[in-house]
Motif scaffolding. Structure first.
Motif, short mmCIF file in Angstrom:
data_model
loop_
_atom_site.label_atom_id
_atom_site.label_comp_id
_atom_site.label_asym_id
_atom_site.label_seq_id
_atom_site.Cartn_x
_atom_site.Cartn_y
_atom_site.Cartn_z
N ASN A 1 11.28 -29.07 -93.29
CA ASN A 1 11.68 -30.35 -92.74
C ASN A 1 10.89 -30.64 -91.48
OD1 ASN A 1 14.18 -31.69 -90.76
ND2 ASN A 1 13.53 -32.74 -92.59
N CYS B 1 10.61 -38.99 -97.93
CA CYS B 1 11.44 -39.55 -96.86
C CYS B 1 12.45 -40.44 -97.58
CB CYS B 1 10.58 -40.28 -95.83
SG CYS B 1 9.60 -41.64 -96.49
N ALA B 2 12.91 -41.50 -96.98
CA ALA B 2 13.88 -42.36 -97.66
C ALA B 2 13.22 -43.21 -98.74
CB ALA B 2 14.59 -43.24 -96.64
N ARG C 1 7.19 -43.36 -94.73
CA ARG C 1 6.77 -42.42 -93.69
C ARG C 1 5.79 -41.39 -94.24
NH1 ARG C 1 12.60 -40.84 -91.65
NH2 ARG C 1 13.07 -41.86 -93.62
N ALA D 1 14.17 -40.97 -101.24
CA ALA D 1 15.32 -40.08 -101.08
C ALA D 1 15.61 -39.27 -102.33
CB ALA D 1 16.54 -40.90 -100.70
N GLU E 1 20.00 -39.28 -91.24
CA GLU E 1 19.86 -40.02 -92.50
C GLU E 1 20.66 -39.41 -93.64
OE1 GLU E 1 15.76 -41.58 -93.50
OE2 GLU E 1 15.28 -40.05 -91.98
N THR E 2 21.02 -38.17 -93.52
CA THR E 2 21.67 -37.48 -94.63
C THR E 2 22.97 -36.80 -94.22
OG1 THR E 2 20.31 -35.53 -94.22
CG2 THR E 2 19.49 -37.09 -95.85
N SER F 1 10.57 -32.50 -96.44
CA SER F 1 11.33 -33.70 -96.11
C SER F 1 10.93 -34.21 -94.73
CB SER F 1 12.83 -33.40 -96.11
OG SER F 1 13.56 -34.53 -95.67
N ARG G 1 12.78 -36.68 -93.48
CA ARG G 1 14.02 -37.36 -93.09
C ARG G 1 14.66 -36.68 -91.88
NH1 ARG G 1 17.63 -39.28 -97.89
NH2 ARG G 1 17.94 -40.99 -96.43
N THR G 2 15.37 -37.46 -91.12
CA THR G 2 16.09 -36.95 -89.95
C THR G 2 17.51 -36.55 -90.37
OG1 THR G 2 16.97 -39.11 -89.33
CG2 THR G 2 14.79 -38.52 -88.45
N PRO H 1 11.27 -33.85 -89.20
CA PRO H 1 11.90 -35.16 -89.01
C PRO H 1 10.96 -36.15 -88.32
CG PRO H 1 13.23 -33.39 -88.05
CD PRO H 1 11.93 -32.81 -88.44
#
Length: 172
Positions: free
Chosen positions: A86, A119-120, A124, A42, A67-68, A61, A63-64, A88
């Motif tokens: 992005n 990602c976090a 992933r 992250a 998540e943020t 990114s 990330r979905t 996701p």
């Protein structure tokens, strides 16, 4: 020129990964697994000036939006002068061939620009790299998993193995 820039990015990555001071932002699981590429967990707004100063031109990114909440990463990245993309990936269910092909297109589009993929936790990122290595670069499952681990693959390794051992379909 790019070697000098890469060396400075690698030194920065090492400093950020191991620095304990409050003056240096701590980017979770930061690595530099390939030329012109970095991977991490992250990010937050405080990381952007340092990444930009290190020569990062693009951030991808995985990330979905869930998540943020409350953090507009795209806006923060763009205001720091970097390109934001992005894709996701919703955990193991997002590890599809279609997503791997989209991911490959993003990496190819980045070209030789220093690009950070995150990602976090970088798990992933590693999973997508492993599947890309196997499905699109025709590496053996063992080689693909090793490549994924260099990029951060951990808890999704069993899901990646299952996909690599499954019969080839359009969803794999």
């Amino acid at each position: 020129m790019w070697r000098a820039r890469l060396c400075s990015v690698m030194l920065l990555a090492a400093n950020l990964a191991f620095a304990g001071s409050a003056a240096s932002p701590s980017i979770r699981n930061l690595s530099h697994p390939a030329p012109h590429r970095m991977a991490s967990g992250a990010l937050d707004a405080a990381d952007m000036p340092t990444l930009r100063q290190a020569g990062v031109k693009e951030i991808i990114s995985l990330r979905t939006p869930e998540e943020t909440p409350g953090f507009d990463e795209a806006k923060v990245v763009r205001s720091a002068g970097m390109t934001y993309r992005n894709l996701p990936i919703h955990g193991a269910k997002g590890l599809t061939r279609a997503n791997v092909e989209r991911f490959d297109a993003l990496l190819r589009q980045a070209g030789d620009k220093i690009t950070l993929v995150h990602c976090a936790s970088s798990n992933r990122v590693g999973a997508m790299i492993a599947l890309r290595a196997a499905w699109l670069q025709h590496k053996s499952p063992a080689e693909a998993l090793a490549e994924g681990q260099r990029w951060g693959l951990k808890s999704l390794a069993s899901a990646v193995r299952a996909r690599l051992n499954a019969p080839t379909t359009t969803e794999n």
